[in-house]
Every structure is written in C-alpha cells, then in structure tokens.
Design an enzyme around this catalytic site. Structure first.
Site, PDB file in Angstrom:
ATOM      1  N   SER A 186       3.045  -2.316  10.236  1.00  0.00           N
ATOM      2  CA  SER A 186       4.490  -2.337  10.498  1.00  0.00           C
ATOM      3  C   SER A 186       5.140  -3.692  10.166  1.00  0.00           C
ATOM      4  CB  SER A 186       4.784  -1.926  11.947  1.00  0.00           C
ATOM      5  OG  SER A 186       4.335  -0.598  12.165  1.00  0.00           O
TER       6      SER A 186
ATOM      7  N   GLU B 271      -7.110   4.603   7.380  1.00  0.00           N
ATOM      8  CA  GLU B 271      -6.921   6.038   7.087  1.00  0.00           C
ATOM      9  C   GLU B 271      -8.138   6.609   6.372  1.00  0.00           C
ATOM     10  OE1 GLU B 271      -3.081   5.527   5.259  1.00  0.00           O
ATOM     11  OE2 GLU B 271      -2.298   4.965   7.222  1.00  0.00           O
TER      12      GLU B 271
ATOM     13  N   LYS C 207       0.121   4.225  -0.339  1.00  0.00           N
ATOM     14  CA  LYS C 207      -0.549   5.411   0.218  1.00  0.00           C
ATOM     15  C   LYS C 207      -0.281   6.611  -0.689  1.00  0.00           C
ATOM     16  CE  LYS C 207      -0.209   3.233   4.679  1.00  0.00           C
ATOM     17  NZ  LYS C 207      -0.280   3.330   6.118  1.00  0.00           N
TER      18      LYS C 207
ATOM     19  N   ASN D 101       0.866  -1.183   0.000  1.00  0.00           N
ATOM     20  CA  ASN D 101       0.000   0.000   0.000  1.00  0.00           C
ATOM     21  C   ASN D 101       0.902   1.232   0.000  1.00  0.00           C
ATOM     22  OD1 ASN D 101      -1.848   2.009   0.445  1.00  0.00           O
ATOM     23  ND2 ASN D 101      -2.437   1.336   2.504  1.00  0.00           N
TER      24      ASN D 101
ATOM     25  N   GLU E  96      -5.797  -5.116  10.045  1.00  0.00           N
ATOM     26  CA  GLU E  96      -4.749  -4.135  10.330  1.00  0.00           C
ATOM     27  C   GLU E  96      -5.078  -3.383  11.614  1.00  0.00           C
ATOM     28  OE1 GLU E  96      -2.561  -2.814   6.556  1.00  0.00           O
ATOM     29  OE2 GLU E  96      -4.452  -1.745   6.533  1.00  0.00           O
TER      30      GLU E  96
ATOM     31  N   GLY F   2       2.047   2.075  10.672  1.00  0.00           N
ATOM     32  CA  GLY F   2       2.993   3.186  10.566  1.00  0.00           C
ATOM     33  C   GLY F   2       3.651   3.558  11.886  1.00  0.00           C
TER      34      GLY F   2
ATOM     35  N   HIS G 201      -9.579   1.116   4.259  1.00  0.00           N
ATOM     36  CA  HIS G 201      -8.351   1.297   5.035  1.00  0.00           C
ATOM     37  C   HIS G 201      -8.638   2.211   6.221  1.00  0.00           C
ATOM     38  CE1 HIS G 201      -4.331   2.524   6.181  1.00  0.00           C
ATOM     39  NE2 HIS G 201      -3.925   1.420   5.606  1.00  0.00           N
TER      40      HIS G 201
HETATM   41  P1  PGA Z   1       2.560   0.146   7.599  1.00  0.00           P
HETATM   42  O1  PGA Z   1       1.126   0.388   6.913  1.00  0.00           O
HETATM   43  O2  PGA Z   1       3.111  -1.143   7.014  1.00  0.00           O
HETATM   44  O3  PGA Z   1       3.381   1.339   7.209  1.00  0.00           O
HETATM   45  O4  PGA Z   1       2.343   0.038   9.056  1.00  0.00           O
HETATM   46  C1  PGA Z   1       0.260  -0.678   6.675  1.00  0.00           C
HETATM   47  C2  PGA Z   1      -0.985  -0.181   6.020  1.00  0.00           C
HETATM   48  O5  PGA Z   1      -1.437   0.927   6.334  1.00  0.00           O
HETATM   49  O6  PGA Z   1      -1.569  -0.865   5.166  1.00  0.00           O
END
Ligand code: PGA
Length: 274
Positions: free
Chosen positions: A237, A123, A40, A38, A191, A197, A121
């Site tokens: 992460s 976000e 983003k 992803n 997730e 993140g 997601h």
């Molecule tokens: P990350 O993000 O691996 O940077 O923690 C995962 C995601 O948001 O899909």
C-alpha cells in the site's frame, strides 16, 4: 568507508546490540534507490500505453525503475518502454525448458531481453502454494541464468500479531541464503502481507524496524558486506501520499508498488527519495 562500516557492524555483532553507528554506516553505503511497479494480473495494451506514457518524463535519474509485467505483455513492454525503465517478469520456473505447462523460463526471459524477475511474491506463496524452498530454488536458478531478482518476503497479520515477524522474515531469507552465495543481483522486497492491497501501510517506523533487523540478521548470517550493500524495498500500500516518509527511513532503499504502479502517482513514488 566500506571497511570502517564493516568493522562497526562486526563490533555491534560482537556486543550483540543493534549498534546505531553500524546503522548509520549502512545508510552511507551508496545503495541506489530502486522502485518496482508490480502490475500483477492487470493491464491491456491500451492501459499499458497509458502507464508507459505517464513514465516517459519526470523520472529521477538517481532511482532505478523496474516494471513487473504480466508474461504475455513482456515483449510488448520491452519494445515500448523507454531505456531508463527496466522490465521484470512476475515469476519464472527453475528449469530452462521442458514439460512444465504454463511456466516460463529465465532462458526465455533473457531471449526477449528481460533482465529482471520478481520471485516469491506473497500471492505466489499463498495462492499458488510456493514454499520457501521452491522460491529459493527459483531465485538461485534465475541468478545463475543472469537475471536480477526481486525476492519478496513478509509476514501475515496473524504472524505479526503472534510476535513472529522476524522469525518469518529471517526464515524466508535463510532459505534463499542456503541456495545462493552472491547477492549482488538480488533486491529484497519486504512486504508485510497484511499491508498488500489493503490500504494499511506499515508505518515508516514499523517498516524501518524490520529492515534494520533484517540487515542485522544478514550481517550475522550472510556477511557484513552483503548486509550493508543489499537493497531492501518496502512494499504494501505504498502511495504518492505516504512514499516520502517511508523513503526517509535509513534502511528503506526503495519500494515494490502494486496498485499505485498502475496510476500516474507512480512517478511521485519513483521520485520519493529526497
Ligand atoms: P500494493 O501491492 O502496493 O497494491 O499493496 C504491493 C505488492 O503486492 O507488491
């Protein structure tokens, strides 16, 4: 094998226990490992060339690989990515066309040859206020237009600390289950929001527990078949350093990777399954 596994799942349901046998069966259902990157809101054409360059060799053919690309670069990545890498949008709306400024539709994605979309997601849920119902409507609409969907779910830190992880994850999945019947083209990405993140990965045991409970929930609330065949990715992460241990868990069928999907170590994550 399938009917035996289903029978075991039913037996375990009937006894109200999380039957180890059913779990082991679920591990033998031939769910292909699937790793999504992803990106983003990251990347320029130059960076994308670099990322794709890293992915051009060394990918395990037994793993399905999908990159989630900012809308503006979808067409470009489609034209540049090797055939063994699928391309996903990071969002799309629940209509073919119309007065929805800033949105893109499944129809448009299909038109440029994109077959996957990431929906729900955290976000999108948290920053852009997408509700369980809206996410579910988008999932249903995308599927009905022939897209494959990575549907994201997961609890916040507050919810985990309040002992509400399963409640939240089941509620988010139920919203989707209310709107779709066929789960063939759905991958679920579990997730935990606190792990996204932050560098705080869920331990393999924490992730496995939620995946196992979710599969159990699906066997009761959707069907035994779907529970044993649906692929559940872990996201939050994931790195080259922690991916192998996570991949060794029986109910972890892949990853959705943010930060590390922009780095060369993404190849190691794709190849995490031994
Ligand atoms: P990350 O993000 O691996 O940077 O923690 C995962 C995601 O948001 O899909």
């Amino acid at each position: 094998m399938k009917s035996v596994c289903r029978a075991n799942a039913y037996v375990s349901e009937a006894h109200g226990i999380k039957n180890q046998e059913a779990l082991q069966c679920s591990n033998t259902m031939g769910r292909k490992f699937v790793v999504g990157g992803n990106w983003k809101m990251n990347g320029t054409k130059a960076q994308i060339n670099e990322i794709l360059g890293n992915l051009k060799s060394g990918l395990n053919a037994d793993t399905e690989v999908i990159v989630g690309v900012p809308a503006i670069y979808l067409d470009y990545v489609k034209s540049q990515a090797p055939a063994n890498i699928e391309v996903a949008a990071q969002n799309c709306y629940k209509a073919d066309k119309g007065a929805f400024t800033g949105e893109i539709s499944p129809l448009m994605l299909k038109d440029i040859g994109v077959n996957w979309v990431i929906l729900g997601h955290s976000e999108r849920r948290q920053i852009f206020g997408e509700s369980d119902d809206l996410v579910a409507e988008k999932v249903a609409f995308a599927l009905s237009n022939g897209l494959k969907v990575i549907a994201c779910i997961g609890e916040t830190l507050e919810e985990r600390e309040g002992g509400k992880t399963n409640e939240v994850v089941f509620r988010q999945t139920q919203a989707i289950a209310n709107k779709i019947k066929d789960w063939t083209n759905v991958v679920i990405a579990y997730e935990p929001v606190w792990a996204i993140g932050t560098g705080k990965t869920a331990t393999p045991e924490q992730a496995q527990e939620v995946h196992k409970d979710l599969r159990q929930w699906m066997s009761t609330n959707v069907s035994g078949d779907v529970a044993s065949s649906v692929r559940i990715q872990y996201g939050g992460s994931v790195t080259g350093a922690n991916c192998k241990q996570l991949a060794s868990q029986p109910d972890i069928d892949g990853f959705l990777v943010g930060g590390a999907s922009l780095k060369p170590e993404f190849v190691d994550i794709v190849n995490a399954k031994q």
